[in-house]
Design a protein around this motif. Sequence first.
Motif, PDB file in Angstrom:
ATOM      1  N   CYS A 172      -5.626  -3.086   3.636  1.00 57.28           N
ATOM      2  CA  CYS A 172      -5.581  -2.082   4.696  1.00 57.28           C
ATOM      3  C   CYS A 172      -6.805  -1.179   4.538  1.00 57.28           C
ATOM      4  O   CYS A 172      -7.598  -1.334   3.624  1.00 57.28           O
ATOM      5  N   CYS A 188       0.857  -1.184   0.000  1.00 55.28           N
ATOM      6  CA  CYS A 188       0.000   0.000   0.000  1.00 55.28           C
ATOM      7  C   CYS A 188       0.893   1.233   0.000  1.00 55.28           C
ATOM      8  O   CYS A 188       1.790   1.349   0.834  1.00 55.28           O
ATOM      9  N   CYS A 190      -6.735   2.088   3.999  1.00 54.82           N
ATOM     10  CA  CYS A 190      -6.461   3.306   3.233  1.00 54.82           C
ATOM     11  C   CYS A 190      -7.380   3.353   2.008  1.00 54.82           C
ATOM     12  O   CYS A 190      -7.741   2.318   1.469  1.00 54.82           O
ATOM     13  N   LYS A 236       0.311   4.077   0.973  1.00 54.16           N
ATOM     14  CA  LYS A 236       0.098   4.940   2.142  1.00 54.16           C
ATOM     15  C   LYS A 236       0.652   4.340   3.429  1.00 54.16           C
ATOM     16  O   LYS A 236       1.427   4.978   4.126  1.00 54.16           O
ATOM     17  N   CYS A 237       0.203   3.126   3.753  1.00 56.25           N
ATOM     18  CA  CYS A 237       0.596   2.564   5.052  1.00 56.25           C
ATOM     19  C   CYS A 237       1.677   1.498   4.931  1.00 56.25           C
ATOM     20  O   CYS A 237       2.227   1.065   5.934  1.00 56.25           O
TER      21      CYS A 237
HETATM   22 ZN   LIG Z   1      -2.748   1.200   3.427  1.00 54.91          ZN
END
Ligand SMILES: [Zn+2]
Length: 182
Positions: free
Chosen positions: A161, A149, A163, A151-152
Amino acid sequence: MEILIEQIKKEGLIFEFEKSAEIFPVLAKMVADDECEFPAPIKTALRAFRIGDMVEFDGDIETFVRLRCSRCLQLFETPLKSHFALTYIRRAMDVIEDTEPQKVELSAEDMGIVYYQGEKIDLKDALQEQVVMGFPLRALCKQDCKGLCPKCGADLNEDLCDCDCRSSPGKFAVLKSLKFEK
Ligand SMILES: [Zn+2]
Ligand SMILES: [Zn+2]
């Protein structure tokens, strides 16, 4: 991995090698640079034929390589196989002096021709080149690796996740319920 020319008779000769990657300088450097690991030895099986001073090799290389996936960064192992055919031609010492050695070597190499001198052929360079050429173009643990991911950093092969960087089924469900409420 040295082969004595006179060992190779008309009917050909079969060789088998099983060598650790560490003894090949280029492969050892790849390991040192953390590009890959070789959990298994490099296995080579080849047949040699000779016509006069010309020697032809027809062979297969097989090993395993441990790489880091370019998408999810997990380590994975993949078999590495390479088939090759090489022709070795003896070059007399004096020929090297009066031709342009650089040019001759390049064009000859393109055709799978390698020059040797003396009574032996050392296959080390040729074999490590075959291993390098057998590497996958893209290091992927599997063809449809979902990666991380952005983002995370979660491994999207293992869990989704929360996101909103990708359209997960959960997000669709929320949109649908919003529409129903109107
Ligand atoms: Zn994520
Ligand atoms: Zn992956």
